[in-house]
Design an enzyme around this catalytic site. Structure first.
Site, PDB file in Angstrom:
ATOM      1  N   HIS A   1      29.716  72.493 -99.256  1.00  0.00           N
ATOM      2  CA  HIS A   1      29.020  73.717 -99.676  1.00  0.00           C
ATOM      3  C   HIS A   1      27.754  73.812 -98.829  1.00  0.00           C
ATOM      4  O   HIS A   1      26.699  73.305 -99.220  1.00  0.00           O
ATOM      5  CB  HIS A   1      28.673  73.661-101.161  1.00  0.00           C
TER       6      HIS A   1
ATOM      7  N   GLU B   1      31.578  77.107 -95.992  1.00  0.00           N
ATOM      8  CA  GLU B   1      30.794  78.076 -96.770  1.00  0.00           C
ATOM      9  C   GLU B   1      31.695  79.255 -97.103  1.00  0.00           C
ATOM     10  O   GLU B   1      32.309  79.850 -96.223  1.00  0.00           O
ATOM     11  CB  GLU B   1      29.550  78.518 -95.983  1.00  0.00           C
TER      12      GLU B   1
ATOM     13  N   ASP C   1      27.793  69.772-102.663  1.00  0.00           N
ATOM     14  CA  ASP C   1      26.598  70.386-103.258  1.00  0.00           C
ATOM     15  C   ASP C   1      26.891  71.815-103.713  1.00  0.00           C
ATOM     16  O   ASP C   1      26.354  72.776-103.167  1.00  0.00           O
ATOM     17  CB  ASP C   1      25.486  70.350-102.175  1.00  0.00           C
TER      18      ASP C   1
END
Ligand code: SAM
Length: 288
Positions: free
Chosen positions: A42, A120, A169
């Protein structure tokens, strides 16, 4: 689509803890010449402006990295000095306007023969991330993937390099993220048992958030792996009228062996410097 934008939170107390641990872990893993693969499930936008609209609106960095930066640097634990030096390396002069996210921190510490895979999912952050990393001219060493990080990492495990750090994360905007973290770590440990796994999570009054470190610990113990769990609380979760996250934790499977000793002097300093009320505290545990 998700509404979480890390730009609101960049440089807050949770980033201070997460990025301090990330830097120390990467410093250790890059001591050996052998190539390393870093998987950032992430990634976020990669680089943030602390004087931009997002960060100014939330003011979270002023209670995180900017507060830490006011302390006499020589009195800080070495691991915190390294964190501030990393942040300052993205800034000129004494002010801190730019804040590096995990992709830029990793890229700064990796060598030309290491690999960095950045996942992402959000289109806006993906565009920012792609634009930001384009400045790095990192070539084939770095890949930006517009994919679900939980799924995407599977194709890189085990890594060709046979050495890897996976940072997970998520924003935990979806309640299902907690379960997905656990599934991903369990699956990754099967694919690549010798990897180092680092998970950030928020400490909030939600059963899934309390269960996550407990279940990660069980998983590590069952797999016969060492683990480390560090938490930083800056305020009571009951008195946070101004909102904002009261506490967060980092859980690592197969952490660097000296990380706990490095964190020992740093955690009380973080409590003293970033604590917002009498509930500020830390925990630091390890096993295996
Ligand atoms: N790791 C970054 C850092 O330390 O600078 C911050 C990451 S932020 C907490 C979480 C990011 O994950 C957000 O940018 C969000 O858009 C993205 N995201 C949410 N769900 C995702 C998924 N399933 N796969 C990949 N990215 C996701």
């Amino acid at each position: 689509m998700f509404s979480y934008r890390h730009a609101f939170h960049a440089g807050n107390h949770a980033d201070v803890l997460k990025h301090t641990v990330l830097i120390a872990t990467l410093q250790y893993l890059t001591q050996k010449d052998a190539a390393l693969t870093v998987l950032d499930t992430h990634a976020g936008a990669g680089l943030y402006r602390l004087d931009g609209d997002y960060a100014s609106k939330s003011g979270e960095a002023s209670e995180g990295v900017l507060k830490l930066a006011q302390a006499p640097v020589a009195e800080l634990a070495p691991i915190l000095q390294d964190y501030l030096a990393m942040v300052r390396s993205f800034n000129q002069g004494s002010g801190i306007r730019n804040y590096p996210g995990s992709p830029f921190i990793s890229q700064a510490l990796l060598r030309s023969h290491d690999k960095l895979k950045l996942f992402e999912l959000h289109p806006t952050d993906m565009r920012s991330l792609a634009g930001n990393v384009a400045q790095l001219e990192a070539g084939r060493q770095l890949a930006v993937l517009h994919e679900d990080g939980f799924e995407g990492v599977k194709k890189f495990l085990p890594p060709v390099s046979r050495r890897a750090l996976l940072l997970c994360d998520p924003s935990y905007e979806l309640k299902t993220d907690y379960g997905r973290v656990l599934d991903m770590v369990a699956d990754s440990l099967k694919r690549f048992p010798t990897g180092c796994y680092a998970v950030w999570y928020p400490i909030i009054p939600r059963p899934e958030a309390h269960d996550l470190p407990r279940r990660l610990k069980t998983m590590a113990v069952k797999a016969g792996k060492s683990w480390l769990h560090a938490t930083l609380t800056v305020k009571s979760n009951k008195t946070s009228e101004r909102g904002g996250l009261p506490a967060s934790g980092m859980f690592l499977v197969s952490p660097p062996f000296q990380l706990k000793e490095q964190l020992k002097p740093a955690m009380p300093q973080l409590v003293k410097l970033l604590g917002q009320d009498g509930n500020a505290t830390f925990t630091l545990e390890s096993g295996g």
